[in-house]
Design an enzyme around this catalytic site. Structure first.
Site, PDB file in Angstrom:
ATOM      1  N   CYS A 104      -0.581   4.375   2.404  1.00  0.00           N
ATOM      2  CA  CYS A 104      -0.653   4.220   3.866  1.00  0.00           C
ATOM      3  C   CYS A 104      -0.280   2.781   4.175  1.00  0.00           C
ATOM      4  O   CYS A 104       0.850   2.392   3.905  1.00  0.00           O
ATOM      5  CB  CYS A 104      -2.011   4.637   4.423  1.00  0.00           C
ATOM      6  SG  CYS A 104      -3.450   3.966   3.585  1.00  0.00           S
ATOM      7  N   SER A 105      -1.174   1.992   4.687  1.00  0.00           N
ATOM      8  CA  SER A 105      -0.864   0.591   4.928  1.00  0.00           C
ATOM      9  C   SER A 105      -2.121  -0.249   4.858  1.00  0.00           C
ATOM     10  O   SER A 105      -2.403  -1.049   5.742  1.00  0.00           O
ATOM     11  CB  SER A 105      -0.180   0.408   6.281  1.00  0.00           C
ATOM     12  OG  SER A 105       1.059   1.077   6.286  1.00  0.00           O
ATOM     13  N   CYS A 106      -2.900  -0.088   3.783  1.00  0.00           N
ATOM     14  CA  CYS A 106      -4.103  -0.902   3.609  1.00  0.00           C
ATOM     15  C   CYS A 106      -3.711  -2.369   3.595  1.00  0.00           C
ATOM     16  O   CYS A 106      -2.730  -2.745   2.957  1.00  0.00           O
ATOM     17  CB  CYS A 106      -4.786  -0.549   2.296  1.00  0.00           C
ATOM     18  SG  CYS A 106      -5.419   1.125   2.275  1.00  0.00           S
TER      19      CYS A 106
ATOM     20  N   CYS B  68       0.895  -1.163   0.000  1.00  0.00           N
ATOM     21  CA  CYS B  68       0.000   0.000   0.000  1.00  0.00           C
ATOM     22  C   CYS B  68       0.921   1.196   0.000  1.00  0.00           C
ATOM     23  O   CYS B  68       1.564   1.493   1.006  1.00  0.00           O
ATOM     24  CB  CYS B  68      -0.927   0.015   1.215  1.00  0.00           C
ATOM     25  SG  CYS B  68      -1.862   1.566   1.336  1.00  0.00           S
TER      26      CYS B  68
END
Lengths: 200, 130
Positions: free
Chosen positions: A107-109, A104
């Site tokens: 962000c950090s999906c 991602c």
């Protein structure tokens, strides 16, 4: 904006979090007991073992495999795996000629119900940028040396699509049960930075 | 199974794993490297559950906070995901609840000024890391 990360005089995060929790609790916006339960669930109960069960099922049940590729969210829902960041799960399958890896970049999906919360390396700026720029080199540094004949596709997860890798079933695992197969499947394999290996 | 020790080039947050009170996991890995990270995580998910905002709203704020952090041009070692998470959470709380940014600042200052060994009057089992 007072809460800027640019501001050097911000109180330490632990203090600010405590202040925020106290204010939210006082206003009745958060219930401390519910909060404790929610955190414990993510620390203790939700993790990559969920995704591993899905992979093992897909390897052993052709009909489930079809459903999983057609509609990832619905298929993993059959296991009861749902909740925040469990929507819009898209399953992509590795093959002899194509290796897939997930990032991602913004962000950090990450598909929480299947893999738990993301590890540090997944959230790291170096991973987020390098896997896009030089995936083969980065994967090699992470211990996955792919033959030049195998193409690599990098999938950028977002709120609209959370990618989940269906790794290849390793040779020599024909006699294994679904549970035994699940035990072979690592989180790294389901993000695409590793492959699944047969037991030695 | 596999472990993060093979991830040398990217596991720059490893030092944070020495966080003072976080519980070790069976595979030696921690979900949260300090207790406040878990609280900040839980607050955001809980507020989204209760409809104060959606996880998509939160994600949009988080993307902004991370982009701001990335733009700081600091050494990559200083990156801290949950700091960005907390910034996003504070902004959404200020925008969507009766709590203002100044309330958070003031309460934080109060807590900073506490004498050691304080009793902060609410009963829960997490460690505040001080």
């Amino acid at each position: 904006m007072t809460a800027s990360p640019l501001r050097a005089d911000r109180a330490p995060a632990a203090i600010r979090t405590e202040a925020l929790e106290a204010l939210l609790t006082e206003k009745g916006l958060v219930n401390a007991g519910g909060l404790d339960g929610l955190i414990k669930r993510f620390v203790n109960d939700v993790g990559p073992m969920n995704g591993a069960k899905v992979v093992a099922k897909a390897w052993t049940d052709p009909e489930f495999y079809e459903r999983l590729l057609a509609d990832g969210t619905a298929a993993v829902g059959e296991f009861g795996f749902s909740g925040p960041q469990g929507e819009h799960i898209v399953v992509v399958e590795n093959s002899d000629t194509m290796h897939n890896v997930v990032v991602c970049t913004l962000c950090s999906c990450y598909p929480w119900p299947l893999l738990g919360l993301p590890p540090d390396w997944y959230k790291d700026p170096a991973y987020r940028s390098r896997v896009v720029r030089e995936p083969r080199k980065l994967l090699g540094e992470m211990g996955l040396d792919l033959d030049e004949s195998i193409d690599i596709t990098v999938w950028d997860s977002s709120a609209e699509n959370r990618y989940f890798i269906l790794p290849q079933r390793p040779a020599g695992t024909d006699g294994l049960s679904e549970d035994e197969l699940a035990a072979l499947v690592s989180r790294e394999a389901m993000v695409g930075v590793a492959q699944v290996r047969a037991p030695a | 199974m596999s472990d993060t020790s093979t991830l040398g080039p990217t596991s720059v947050d490893d030092l944070a794993l020495d966080g003072p009170t976080a519980a070790p996991r069976s595979n030696g890995e921690l979900v949260f490297s300090a207790p406040w990270e878990g609280r900040a995580f839980g607050l955001a998910v809980s507020l989204a559950d209760d409809g104060a905002f959606t996880m998509s709203d939160f994600q949009a704020e988080l993307i902004i906070a991370i982009a701001e952090w990335d733009a700081l041009d600091r050494p990559v070692e200083e990156y801290h995901y949950y700091e960005c998470w907390l910034v996003a959470l504070e902004r959404l709380v200020a925008a969507r609840t009766p709590i203002d940014a100044s309330d958070i600042d003031e309460r934080s200052s109060e807590y900073l000024d506490r004498p050691a060994g304080h009793d902060h009057g609410h009963d829960h089992d997490h460690d505040h890391g001080h």
